[in-house]
Design a protein around this motif. Structure first.
Motif, PDB file in Angstrom:
ATOM      1  N   LEU A 104      77.126  35.301  -8.150  1.00 37.66           N
ATOM      2  CA  LEU A 104      77.830  34.299  -8.953  1.00 37.66           C
ATOM      3  C   LEU A 104      78.510  33.256  -8.073  1.00 37.66           C
ATOM      4  N   ASP A 105      79.061  33.682  -6.944  1.00 47.52           N
ATOM      5  CA  ASP A 105      79.729  32.734  -6.049  1.00 47.52           C
ATOM      6  C   ASP A 105      78.749  31.698  -5.514  1.00 47.52           C
ATOM      7  N   LYS A 106      77.536  32.099  -5.177  1.00 45.19           N
ATOM      8  CA  LYS A 106      76.531  31.142  -4.696  1.00 45.19           C
ATOM      9  C   LYS A 106      76.064  30.232  -5.816  1.00 45.19           C
ATOM     10  N   ALA A 107      75.904  30.795  -7.008  1.00 42.77           N
ATOM     11  CA  ALA A 107      75.470  29.982  -8.147  1.00 42.77           C
ATOM     12  C   ALA A 107      76.517  28.929  -8.500  1.00 42.77           C
ATOM     13  N   THR A 132      83.229  33.346   2.108  1.00 39.74           N
ATOM     14  CA  THR A 132      84.553  33.814   2.498  1.00 39.74           C
ATOM     15  C   THR A 132      84.642  34.040   4.008  1.00 39.74           C
ATOM     16  N   ARG A 133      85.839  33.846   4.535  1.00 36.84           N
ATOM     17  CA  ARG A 133      86.086  34.085   5.960  1.00 36.84           C
ATOM     18  C   ARG A 133      86.981  35.307   6.151  1.00 36.84           C
ATOM     19  N   ILE A 134      87.023  36.157   5.151  1.00 34.70           N
ATOM     20  CA  ILE A 134      87.931  37.289   5.203  1.00 34.70           C
ATOM     21  C   ILE A 134      87.478  38.332   6.226  1.00 34.70           C
ATOM     22  N   ALA A 135      86.192  38.392   6.542  1.00 37.09           N
ATOM     23  CA  ALA A 135      85.701  39.337   7.554  1.00 37.09           C
ATOM     24  C   ALA A 135      86.242  38.980   8.938  1.00 37.09           C
ATOM     25  N   ILE A 136      86.446  37.698   9.188  1.00 31.54           N
ATOM     26  CA  ILE A 136      87.006  37.272  10.478  1.00 31.54           C
ATOM     27  C   ILE A 136      88.437  37.781  10.614  1.00 31.54           C
ATOM     28  N   PHE A 195      94.562  40.016   1.173  1.00 30.38           N
ATOM     29  CA  PHE A 195      93.876  39.791  -0.101  1.00 30.38           C
ATOM     30  C   PHE A 195      94.867  39.477  -1.210  1.00 30.38           C
ATOM     31  N   TYR A 196      95.939  40.253  -1.298  1.00 32.46           N
ATOM     32  CA  TYR A 196      96.938  40.007  -2.342  1.00 32.46           C
ATOM     33  C   TYR A 196      97.626  38.654  -2.170  1.00 32.46           C
ATOM     34  N   LEU A 197      97.953  38.283  -0.937  1.00 33.83           N
ATOM     35  CA  LEU A 197      98.592  36.989  -0.712  1.00 33.83           C
ATOM     36  C   LEU A 197      97.627  35.844  -0.996  1.00 33.83           C
ATOM     37  N   ARG A 198      96.377  35.987  -0.549  1.00 36.31           N
ATOM     38  CA  ARG A 198      95.382  34.931  -0.744  1.00 36.31           C
ATOM     39  C   ARG A 198      95.050  34.758  -2.222  1.00 36.31           C
ATOM     40  N   SER A 199      95.047  35.849  -2.961  1.00 38.96           N
ATOM     41  CA  SER A 199      94.739  35.802  -4.384  1.00 38.96           C
ATOM     42  C   SER A 199      95.968  35.509  -5.238  1.00 38.96           C
TER      43      SER A 199
END
Length: 173
Positions: A42-45, A51-55, A119-123
């Motif tokens: 869905l994100d690509k569509a 996301t850069r969260i893995a970094i 994640f909580y702060l970003r969201s």
């Protein structure tokens, strides 16, 4: 001034994916899609950036590894060296194989806990936050696509009906 948005409800994730692609092809901007579960692709569509969260997870793991090394060197070598089982604790490198489990565990600990906080702060999910969900059915069995109206209400309504929307509502945002 409040803007008007159109809410299109879908009852199937495949129909939703087809609808998102069709709406994007018609050059309309989708504000948000609310789903009861993650929809793969869905994100690509929708055309969202990856996301850069893995970094950040990797950086948090590096911080955890550094804390583990500094902590073990200070505790076991500098502050309180002990002769345990005939193994002298005079250098960190000689005792490093015994420290590997601690380094692994603190790396995972830091990465996992700091990722949850990130994640909580970003969201923007914090305690006592009001829910932003426009309809409670999207937590159970419906999907909602939200599109802002810019004087093209009938065109959007016709397009969304063609994509298989089961219900269309217009609300003030």
């Amino acid at each position: 001034m409040a803007s008007k948005v159109i809410h299109a409800f879908y009852n199937d994730d495949d129909v939703l994916m087809h609808a998102v692609k069709k709406v994007k092809a018609a050059k309309h901007h989708i504000e948000e899609v609310y789903c009861p579960f993650p929809v793969h692709g869905l994100d690509k569509a929708m055309g969202l950036a990856p996301t850069r969260i893995a970094i950040t997870s990797f950086m948090y793991g590096c911080v955890g590894l550094t804390v583990a090394i500094v902590m073990m060197n200070f505790i076991m070598i500098q502050d309180w060296p002990q002769d345990i089982g005939g193994k002298p604790s005079f250098s960190y490198l000689e005792n490093m194989p015994a420290f590997v489990p601690i380094m692994f565990e603190l790396t995972v600990f830091f990465a996992a806990h700091l990722m949850v906080i990130t994640f909580y702060l970003r969201s923007r999910l914090w305690p006592f936050k009001e829910a932003e969900n426009p309809d409670v059915r999207t937590t159970d069995d419906h999907f909602l696509m939200e599109i802002e109206i810019h004087g093209n209400e009938q065109e959007l309504r016709d397009l969304l009906m063609d994509t298989g929307a089961v219900e269309i509502n217009i609300t003030e945002k």
